[in-house]
Design a protein around this motif. Structure first.
Motif, PDB file in Angstrom:
ATOM      1  N   ALA A  84      -6.571   2.674  -0.503  1.00  0.00           N
ATOM      2  CA  ALA A  84      -6.583   2.970  -1.940  1.00  0.00           C
ATOM      3  C   ALA A  84      -6.733   1.686  -2.747  1.00  0.00           C
ATOM      4  O   ALA A  84      -6.315   0.606  -2.316  1.00  0.00           O
ATOM      5  CB  ALA A  84      -5.310   3.699  -2.342  1.00  0.00           C
ATOM      6  N   LEU A 143      -0.772   4.373   1.389  1.00  0.00           N
ATOM      7  CA  LEU A 143      -2.095   4.753   0.877  1.00  0.00           C
ATOM      8  C   LEU A 143      -3.147   3.801   1.433  1.00  0.00           C
ATOM      9  O   LEU A 143      -3.650   2.909   0.741  1.00  0.00           O
ATOM     10  CB  LEU A 143      -2.096   4.739  -0.656  1.00  0.00           C
ATOM     11  N   ASN A 177       6.465   2.401  -5.080  1.00  0.00           N
ATOM     12  CA  ASN A 177       5.328   2.938  -4.331  1.00  0.00           C
ATOM     13  C   ASN A 177       5.830   3.928  -3.280  1.00  0.00           C
ATOM     14  O   ASN A 177       7.016   4.292  -3.257  1.00  0.00           O
ATOM     15  CB  ASN A 177       4.485   1.808  -3.723  1.00  0.00           C
ATOM     16  N   ARG A 235       0.818  -1.209   0.000  1.00  0.00           N
ATOM     17  CA  ARG A 235       0.000   0.000   0.000  1.00  0.00           C
ATOM     18  C   ARG A 235       0.857   1.267   0.000  1.00  0.00           C
ATOM     19  O   ARG A 235       0.395   2.333  -0.417  1.00  0.00           O
ATOM     20  CB  ARG A 235      -0.962  -0.003   1.181  1.00  0.00           C
ATOM     21  N   TRP A 249      -0.659   2.871  -6.247  1.00  0.00           N
ATOM     22  CA  TRP A 249      -0.353   4.266  -6.588  1.00  0.00           C
ATOM     23  C   TRP A 249      -1.549   5.184  -6.401  1.00  0.00           C
ATOM     24  O   TRP A 249      -1.458   6.383  -6.638  1.00  0.00           O
ATOM     25  CB  TRP A 249       0.111   4.341  -8.047  1.00  0.00           C
ATOM     26  N   GLY A 250      -2.702   4.672  -6.022  1.00  0.00           N
ATOM     27  CA  GLY A 250      -3.891   5.495  -5.830  1.00  0.00           C
ATOM     28  C   GLY A 250      -5.123   4.855  -6.413  1.00  0.00           C
ATOM     29  O   GLY A 250      -5.309   3.635  -6.324  1.00  0.00           O
ATOM     30  N   GLU A 251      -5.979   5.655  -7.034  1.00  0.00           N
ATOM     31  CA  GLU A 251      -7.260   5.155  -7.533  1.00  0.00           C
ATOM     32  C   GLU A 251      -7.309   4.978  -9.045  1.00  0.00           C
ATOM     33  O   GLU A 251      -8.219   4.355  -9.572  1.00  0.00           O
ATOM     34  CB  GLU A 251      -8.386   6.112  -7.116  1.00  0.00           C
ATOM     35  N   GLU A 252      -6.341   5.517  -9.782  1.00  0.00           N
ATOM     36  CA  GLU A 252      -6.398   5.439 -11.233  1.00  0.00           C
ATOM     37  C   GLU A 252      -6.031   4.040 -11.718  1.00  0.00           C
ATOM     38  O   GLU A 252      -5.080   3.438 -11.231  1.00  0.00           O
ATOM     39  CB  GLU A 252      -5.429   6.453 -11.859  1.00  0.00           C
ATOM     40  N   ARG A 299       2.329   2.016 -14.993  1.00  0.00           N
ATOM     41  CA  ARG A 299       2.428   1.970 -13.536  1.00  0.00           C
ATOM     42  C   ARG A 299       2.795   0.584 -13.011  1.00  0.00           C
ATOM     43  O   ARG A 299       3.348   0.453 -11.927  1.00  0.00           O
ATOM     44  CB  ARG A 299       1.109   2.420 -12.902  1.00  0.00           C
TER      45      ARG A 299
END
Length: 302
Positions: free
Chosen positions: A162, A159, A207, A156, A166-169, A175
């Motif tokens: 999430a 995050l 990350n 994680r 790397w996030g939500e995308e 990536r």
């Protein structure tokens, strides 16, 4: 090259997800003590040094025990492992046997079977390693395999909650090393070099903790025995169903007395959203400890 370890501070975090597959839930708060984990997955070069120094013979290089595979043709007892083989076009994604095949002679040295090799792939993650193989390497290196909670906390990168490391995308192909195209027959490649199959460790952005390829590239062994969901300390219940992302926790050639599965984490270069959206920290998959495939590797912890 010794493992480059990254120190992870102890903390409580929310483990699991209820947004994707049922075996990832329920979300539970888990306290993890301080630990260290390798920045990269173990590479072919590192594993070769272990084998040279110890004389270790991997699971895939050993003949099958006829007592564990009663009724199997003796010709099918030869050493080997599972190899991903793209199909010629669209197929029913409910049947993994259409793109996985048992290949005699396949091992970490020859990941795709006789005629293949790891020449020029020294910095790629080692594959075709069973849980036993990974644990043996870790012990030789004075390390151990991570627990599922340690692995997920590390993946994680700070995050908490999430969807991705790397996030939500969603992954745009840059990536993480995941399948780009139509599974299981058309892969245009990931990353700036268009990797199809494994990529060298460190090829994709780290990350938040500086760890590379925690998701994508190769699934990674953890020490936890598989359960169909996370156990909620308050309710003492678990729920979910096995994932269908790989060879369905099949023992080596698809038969025999399968041992209790262990938890794999991280997804791999074979993950495609329409089939296996498991290149996420919360994602998990069961695999029997004697299984070795072209998309399973590991990293060490301490």
């Amino acid at each position: 090259m010794p493992a480059e370890l990254v120190q992870i501070a102890g903390r409580t975090f929310r483990m699991g997800s209820e947004r994707f597959y049922p075996e990832e839930g329920p979300v539970v708060e888990v306290a993890v003590e301080p630990f260290a984990i390798a920045r990269y997955a173990v590479t072919n070069r590192q594993f070769a040094r272990f084998v040279e120094a110890s004389g270790y013979v991997t699971t895939a290089e050993r003949e099958l025990d006829p007592a564990e595979f009663p009724g199997l043709d003796p010709a099918g007892l030869e050493a080997g492992s599972l190899v991903f083989t793209p199909t010629g076009g669209p197929v029913d994604l409910r049947d993994w046997r259409q793109w996985w095949r048992w290949v005699p002679g396949a091992s970490w040295r020859c990941p795709r079977g006789p005629g293949s090799s790891i020449d020029g792939l020294g910095d790629h993650p080692v594959v075709q390693v069973s849980f036993e193989d990974a644990a043996a390497y870790a012990a030789w290196a004075g390390l151990r395999l991570p627990t599922e909670a340690e692995w997920e906390l590390a993946a994680r990168g700070g995050l908490d909650g999430a969807a991705f490391a790397w996030g939500e995308e969603p992954n745009d192909g840059m990536r993480a090393n995941t399948w780009q195209g139509r599974f299981p027959y058309a892969n245009t490649g990931a990353g700036s070099s268009g990797w199809v199959g494994t990529a060298p460790v460190g090829s994709f952005p780290p990350n938040g903790f500086g760890l590379c390829e925690m998701t994508g590239n190769v699934w990674e062994w953890t020490t936890d025995a598989w359960t169909d969901g996370h156990r909620d300390p308050a309710a003492d219940t678990a729920h979910g169903s096995s994932c269908g992302c790989g060879p369905d926790a099949a023992a080596r050639s698809g038969g025999g007395a399968a041992a209790s599965p262990r938890v794999l984490k991280g997804g791999s270069h074979l993950c495609a959203p329409e089939y296996c959206l498991r290149y996420r920290p919360a994602a998990r998959s069961p695999q029997t400890p004697d299984s070795a495939t072209t998309h399973i590797g590991f990293r060490c912890a301490r």
